[in-house]
Enzyme design. Sequence first.
Site, PDB file in Angstrom:
ATOM      1  N   HIS A  49     -98.930  36.427 -63.598  1.00 35.77           N
ATOM      2  CA  HIS A  49     -99.456  35.072 -63.383  1.00 35.77           C
ATOM      3  C   HIS A  49     -99.688  34.861 -61.888  1.00 35.77           C
ATOM      4  O   HIS A  49     -98.817  35.183 -61.066  1.00 35.77           O
ATOM      5  CB  HIS A  49     -98.450  34.006 -63.831  1.00 35.77           C
ATOM      6  CG  HIS A  49     -98.126  34.045 -65.291  1.00 35.77           C
ATOM      7  ND1 HIS A  49     -98.998  33.635 -66.267  1.00 35.77           N
ATOM      8  CD2 HIS A  49     -97.005  34.431 -65.944  1.00 35.77           C
ATOM      9  CE1 HIS A  49     -98.434  33.774 -67.450  1.00 35.77           C
ATOM     10  NE2 HIS A  49     -97.232  34.268 -67.285  1.00 35.77           N
ATOM     11  N   HIS A  68     -88.777  38.144 -68.799  1.00 38.64           N
ATOM     12  CA  HIS A  68     -88.249  36.897 -69.247  1.00 38.64           C
ATOM     13  C   HIS A  68     -87.745  36.927 -70.693  1.00 38.64           C
ATOM     14  O   HIS A  68     -87.031  36.027 -71.117  1.00 38.64           O
ATOM     15  CB  HIS A  68     -89.402  35.895 -69.005  1.00 38.64           C
ATOM     16  CG  HIS A  68     -89.586  34.717 -69.814  1.00 38.64           C
ATOM     17  ND1 HIS A  68     -90.733  34.366 -70.456  1.00 38.64           N
ATOM     18  CD2 HIS A  68     -88.703  33.723 -70.055  1.00 38.64           C
ATOM     19  CE1 HIS A  68     -90.596  33.209 -71.059  1.00 38.64           C
ATOM     20  NE2 HIS A  68     -89.393  32.798 -70.836  1.00 38.64           N
ATOM     21  N   ASP A 101     -98.975  34.984 -73.976  1.00 38.88           N
ATOM     22  CA  ASP A 101     -99.868  34.820 -72.817  1.00 38.88           C
ATOM     23  C   ASP A 101    -100.300  36.191 -72.288  1.00 38.88           C
ATOM     24  O   ASP A 101    -101.290  36.298 -71.562  1.00 38.88           O
ATOM     25  CB  ASP A 101     -99.235  33.963 -71.709  1.00 38.88           C
ATOM     26  CG  ASP A 101     -97.795  34.299 -71.397  1.00 38.88           C
ATOM     27  OD1 ASP A 101     -97.103  34.876 -72.252  1.00 38.88           O
ATOM     28  OD2 ASP A 101     -97.351  33.986 -70.275  1.00 38.88           O
ATOM     29  N   ASP A 109     -93.854  38.987 -65.641  1.00 35.20           N
ATOM     30  CA  ASP A 109     -93.486  37.599 -65.309  1.00 35.20           C
ATOM     31  C   ASP A 109     -92.779  37.480 -63.950  1.00 35.20           C
ATOM     32  O   ASP A 109     -92.885  36.438 -63.287  1.00 35.20           O
ATOM     33  CB  ASP A 109     -92.572  37.015 -66.398  1.00 35.20           C
ATOM     34  CG  ASP A 109     -93.357  36.467 -67.584  1.00 35.20           C
ATOM     35  OD1 ASP A 109     -94.581  36.296 -67.467  1.00 35.20           O
ATOM     36  OD2 ASP A 109     -92.736  36.206 -68.631  1.00 35.20           O
ATOM     37  N   TYR A 159     -91.906  28.245 -60.690  1.00 30.85           N
ATOM     38  CA  TYR A 159     -91.908  29.218 -61.784  1.00 30.85           C
ATOM     39  C   TYR A 159     -90.496  29.786 -61.981  1.00 30.85           C
ATOM     40  O   TYR A 159     -89.995  29.890 -63.097  1.00 30.85           O
ATOM     41  CB  TYR A 159     -92.907  30.331 -61.440  1.00 30.85           C
ATOM     42  CG  TYR A 159     -93.164  31.302 -62.548  1.00 30.85           C
ATOM     43  CD1 TYR A 159     -94.218  31.121 -63.434  1.00 30.85           C
ATOM     44  CD2 TYR A 159     -92.354  32.413 -62.726  1.00 30.85           C
ATOM     45  CE1 TYR A 159     -94.453  32.014 -64.453  1.00 30.85           C
ATOM     46  CE2 TYR A 159     -92.577  33.318 -63.741  1.00 30.85           C
ATOM     47  CZ  TYR A 159     -93.635  33.108 -64.600  1.00 30.85           C
ATOM     48  OH  TYR A 159     -93.862  33.987 -65.613  1.00 30.85           O
ATOM     49  N   GLU A 163     -94.690  38.249 -75.037  1.00 27.76           N
ATOM     50  CA  GLU A 163     -95.099  36.834 -75.118  1.00 27.76           C
ATOM     51  C   GLU A 163     -96.625  36.740 -75.112  1.00 27.76           C
ATOM     52  O   GLU A 163     -97.308  37.492 -74.405  1.00 27.76           O
ATOM     53  CB  GLU A 163     -94.477  36.006 -73.981  1.00 27.76           C
ATOM     54  CG  GLU A 163     -94.545  34.515 -74.286  1.00 27.76           C
ATOM     55  CD  GLU A 163     -93.681  33.642 -73.375  1.00 27.76           C
ATOM     56  OE1 GLU A 163     -93.163  34.140 -72.352  1.00 27.76           O
ATOM     57  OE2 GLU A 163     -93.534  32.449 -73.703  1.00 27.76           O
ATOM     58  N   HIS A 187     -95.074  25.664 -72.276  1.00 28.29           N
ATOM     59  CA  HIS A 187     -93.873  25.323 -73.031  1.00 28.29           C
ATOM     60  C   HIS A 187     -92.954  24.325 -72.319  1.00 28.29           C
ATOM     61  O   HIS A 187     -91.790  24.574 -72.041  1.00 28.29           O
ATOM     62  CB  HIS A 187     -93.134  26.530 -73.628  1.00 28.29           C
ATOM     63  CG  HIS A 187     -92.835  27.712 -72.752  1.00 28.29           C
ATOM     64  ND1 HIS A 187     -92.157  27.635 -71.587  1.00 28.29           N
ATOM     65  CD2 HIS A 187     -93.108  29.026 -72.931  1.00 28.29           C
ATOM     66  CE1 HIS A 187     -92.006  28.838 -71.086  1.00 28.29           C
ATOM     67  NE2 HIS A 187     -92.589  29.703 -71.865  1.00 28.29           N
ATOM     68  N   HIS A 240     -94.887  43.007 -71.844  1.00 27.30           N
ATOM     69  CA  HIS A 240     -94.186  41.817 -72.352  1.00 27.30           C
ATOM     70  C   HIS A 240     -94.896  41.309 -73.598  1.00 27.30           C
ATOM     71  O   HIS A 240     -96.126  41.201 -73.618  1.00 27.30           O
ATOM     72  CB  HIS A 240     -94.186  40.753 -71.244  1.00 27.30           C
ATOM     73  CG  HIS A 240     -93.454  39.493 -71.544  1.00 27.30           C
ATOM     74  ND1 HIS A 240     -92.498  39.376 -72.529  1.00 27.30           N
ATOM     75  CD2 HIS A 240     -93.529  38.255 -70.963  1.00 27.30           C
ATOM     76  CE1 HIS A 240     -92.027  38.131 -72.530  1.00 27.30           C
ATOM     77  NE2 HIS A 240     -92.642  37.436 -71.603  1.00 27.30           N
TER      78      HIS A 240
END
Length: 386
Positions: free
Chosen positions: A221, A144, A82, A163, A190, A80, A24, A78
């Site tokens: 990640h 996040h 990903d 995250d 990050y 999101e 993004h 989370h």
Amino acid sequence: MDPVKITDDVYWVGGIDWDLRDFHGYITQKGSTYNSYLIIDEKITLIDTVKHYLFDEMIERISKVVDPSKIDTIISNHVEMDHSGSLPLIKKIAKNVEIVTSPHGEKGLKRHFKEDWKFKVVKTGDSINIGKRDLAFVQTPMVHWPDNMVTYSGYDKLLFSNDAFGQHYASSERFDDNNIEIIIEEAKKYYANIVLPYSKQVRKALEDAGPLDIEIIAPSHGIIWRKNLDILMENYQKWSNNKTDNKALIIYDTMWNSTGKIAYAIQRAFENRGVATRMLNLKSNHISDIMTEVLSAEYICIGSPTLNKNMLPTVSAFLTYLKGLAPQNRKAIAFGSYGWAQGSVNDICDVFESCKFELLDKITVQFIPDEEELDEITRKVEGVIQ
Ligand code: FEO
């Protein structure tokens, strides 16, 4: 496609996205990973999933440890995609799986996937027993998204941090045993590009996690932390408290090099004062790399010529990005050149004001600055550096 053992019966079973170059708007020159973790206990538990296009990779890793249809519980730290992107696919295999998530997690997953899944909603202080292990949850809203939470296994002294503490870094290595400088730099990038606006919530999460006995941090990640937790925590404390180094960034774009000349005159002033400097021309530096520098810079100088009574679009785009990421406690200088109508420097000052930066100086020059004017700019800036 092998799983990687983290502790007894806890495996990394994620996916490696070697080709990812844009997350993004943040350029990810080193790719990324989406880390899923499999716990083999009385209840077989999967923590988070991977982007949908890496589902096969995750399933192959899981299958080398256990039949994926035997998974009892998925913890979704989370929403999101990903991390949730493979939920619909794994639900087709592990049909009776229960999804454990936060209140916002349940709402978000329902909005994303429009499926009538079996949810167990948990909050800070709740835990579930999966056999030998109790898994405890701490909500970490805005680190996040509002739904974020982390999962702690006291049995393994292991924090699944989602995250937080992540890095966009594709690697065949899973742990921080080597290349710590690269890993910290990626963790910094990050933080600067993803986590920075939520520093207050990070400080709260660090406080909440303080009493936990943690030997391993497994983010969603990049690399898993087991050797350099002290370096990681020291940096997170620094970044989340907006602590900076004695460093100046001169960030600019230029049309006929008048603003470029002013940029170098300002750079000389900082150099003369013994302040480390970085020249960051927006034509040759990506805004996400500049943000990594902003994270640790005390002085932010931004310059643009006036074009049609406005800033150059490159400078405007960077300022929009900077404003959203909301670094605090910075000292600022706005500068630029113009032909017949001023505009750019005032626009830059407006953004500095909305960021609550301390404005040290604003410098404007009509058309082309001569040597005398450039020397004067250097002297003036030397005078305002504290
Ligand atoms: Fe890695 Fe906010 O997702």
